[in-house]
Each structure stands twice: as C-alpha cells, then as structure tokens.
Motif scaffolding. Sequence first.
Motif, PDB file in Angstrom:
ATOM      1  N   ILE A 143       0.943  -1.110  -0.067  1.00  0.00           N
ATOM      2  CA  ILE A 143       0.193   0.101  -0.008  1.00  0.00           C
ATOM      3  C   ILE A 143       0.867   1.350  -0.017  1.00  0.00           C
ATOM      4  N   PRO A 144       1.134   1.821  -1.088  1.00  0.00           N
ATOM      5  CA  PRO A 144       2.147   2.891  -1.265  1.00  0.00           C
ATOM      6  C   PRO A 144       1.882   4.187  -0.386  1.00  0.00           C
ATOM      7  N   GLU A 145       0.293   4.589  -0.553  1.00  0.00           N
ATOM      8  CA  GLU A 145       0.061   5.836   0.391  1.00  0.00           C
ATOM      9  C   GLU A 145       0.231   5.537   1.719  1.00  0.00           C
ATOM     10  N   ALA A 146       0.205   4.402   2.230  1.00  0.00           N
ATOM     11  CA  ALA A 146       0.325   4.054   3.732  1.00  0.00           C
ATOM     12  C   ALA A 146       1.538   3.598   4.201  1.00  0.00           C
ATOM     13  N   ARG A 147       2.464   3.489   3.040  1.00  0.00           N
ATOM     14  CA  ARG A 147       3.785   2.997   3.239  1.00  0.00           C
ATOM     15  C   ARG A 147       3.633   1.623   4.124  1.00  0.00           C
ATOM     16  N   GLU A 148       2.874   0.633   3.461  1.00  0.00           N
ATOM     17  CA  GLU A 148       2.516  -0.510   4.254  1.00  0.00           C
ATOM     18  C   GLU A 148       2.741  -1.649   3.324  1.00  0.00           C
ATOM     19  N   VAL A 149       3.352  -2.776   3.957  1.00  0.00           N
ATOM     20  CA  VAL A 149       3.516  -3.828   3.407  1.00  0.00           C
ATOM     21  C   VAL A 149       3.002  -5.351   4.328  1.00  0.00           C
ATOM     22  N   ARG A 150       2.170  -6.112   3.488  1.00  0.00           N
ATOM     23  CA  ARG A 150       1.688  -7.196   4.376  1.00  0.00           C
ATOM     24  C   ARG A 150       2.064  -8.353   3.675  1.00  0.00           C
ATOM     25  N   ASP A 153      -0.785 -11.526   5.530  1.00  0.00           N
ATOM     26  CA  ASP A 153      -1.882 -10.805   6.139  1.00  0.00           C
ATOM     27  C   ASP A 153      -0.798 -10.185   7.407  1.00  0.00           C
ATOM     28  N   HIS A 154       0.218 -10.190   7.503  1.00  0.00           N
ATOM     29  CA  HIS A 154       0.859  -9.688   8.535  1.00  0.00           C
ATOM     30  C   HIS A 154       2.011  -8.579   8.202  1.00  0.00           C
ATOM     31  N   PRO A 155       1.837  -7.446   8.862  1.00  0.00           N
ATOM     32  CA  PRO A 155       2.687  -6.205   8.546  1.00  0.00           C
ATOM     33  C   PRO A 155       4.138  -6.586   8.746  1.00  0.00           C
ATOM     34  N   ILE A 156       4.932  -5.991   7.603  1.00  0.00           N
ATOM     35  CA  ILE A 156       6.303  -6.277   7.509  1.00  0.00           C
ATOM     36  C   ILE A 156       7.109  -4.888   7.582  1.00  0.00           C
ATOM     37  N   GLU A 157       8.152  -4.757   8.376  1.00  0.00           N
ATOM     38  CA  GLU A 157       8.553  -3.498   8.462  1.00  0.00           C
ATOM     39  C   GLU A 157      10.092  -3.211   7.388  1.00  0.00           C
ATOM     40  N   PHE A 158       9.972  -2.165   6.574  1.00  0.00           N
ATOM     41  CA  PHE A 158      11.102  -2.020   5.891  1.00  0.00           C
ATOM     42  C   PHE A 158      11.585  -0.685   6.123  1.00  0.00           C
TER      43      PHE A 158
END
Length: 238
Positions: A143-150, A153-158
């Motif tokens: 999700i580019p706008e939220a700067r989120e990667v899942r 179904d688990h969020p991953i930190e980058f």
Amino acid sequence: MSKLKVLIVDDEWNMRNLLRIYLMKEGFEIKEASTGKEALALVHVHLFDVIILDVMLPDMDGWQICRQIRERVNTPILFLSARTETRDKIKGLDIGADDYLTKPFDSEELLARLFSLIRRSVMNQTTPVQPARGLSFPDLIIIPEAREVRICDHPIEFTQKEFDLLATLAQNIQRAFTREELVERLWGYDFEGEARVVDTHIKNIREKMHISGLKYNPIQTVWGVGYKFNVCGDTHEK
C-alpha cells in the motif's frame, strides 16, 4: 514565514560552529547536540525540517542514532562524516539516511543538498490524501500511500529506502530498471555514491520477505540491465 529548523549532531564544537554560521546566513533555526543522547532527546520534543548527523560520536555512533530516529519520524537525515569509504556511505543510506556528504565539504554543495532534501520531504507531505489503495499479489499486499507491506496478512517493517524501492518496482511491473535509474528516482541526481547501493537494498528486501513466509522472490534480476518486479499470478488493486 517560519524558519526552517535543523538539528546539527556533531561532537566537535568547531564543526558545529562552522555549520551554524553557514546555516544561520540562510535563515535556518539551529539546534545542536554533541552526543547521541542529546540528539534523541531533541528529536523527541522538536520537529525538524532536516538533521545533519555525524557518524563518530562519544556515546553511540551515527548508525544507531539514525535507526532510532527512523523509528519515530521520517525527517530527512544527511550524514556529514569524515569517513569516505563507499561501504560507509552505503551503510548510512541503507539504515534510513537520505544523503551522505564527506568532510571536508563545500558549503554551497551542503546547502544545495539540504534544500533538495527539504523540498522532497515537503512534496511528500503535501501530496493530496486519497483512500489508501494497495497492489495485491499472492500473499503480498503493498500500500504505497500508507507505506505498508503485508505478507500473509502480517505487517512487515522495511526501511524508508527499502519500501521506496519495492513500491517503485511493484508500481511499474512491465518495466525493468537499471541501477542508475533507481538511484536517480530514490536518491536524486546529485547522489555521489555507488549504484550498487541498490543491490544491498534488494538483498535486504528479499531476505525479509523470505523470513516472513513469502514463497516466491518478488524481485527479479534482469541480467545486464538491473531489476524488475516478479509478478507471481494475477495482480489487481485492492
């Protein structure tokens, strides 16, 4: 109009004084720290437009400080260091810094880089807010706008640059990028480091995704060119 706020982190008084003179002439509001603890304390209570950070400090190194700042804010960080090795520049950028300039430096170049970082930061902050839309792949959502990667179904930190690199490739799935093109997009035309810094970020992205349970490699090496996104299955916006 409010002044631009800069945090100078350096244990040498002469260097802080020199930077203060340069930046005050340009209308900056200055805060200074001679240790990592002082710097982190200031970041905790003030909002800065840019941070100038030395690598060698008495209580902790600049790498540690940069990591801890990145856990709190996305303020642009410029490493200003006497360490000139390419691996040091790559390490600084890899852990979340936005630019790296070696000492001794030209004052005009320093100012140009600072203003470039601030402009980019302002542009990112003033982009119109829209509902977050993600790119969906098998077991992977970006999700580019939220700067989120899942992943699964688990969020991953980058890190900031890792995310920017992954998102750039995922948003241009029909295109293979050279390392130089990726450097220009993510670090700007005035970046003086090696284009191989991209390889370090790609390696970190792949390792994090593998550890997180993704069963395929989302970034394909295009031999003789660079990298492209590896589409595993159909993609759609979600």
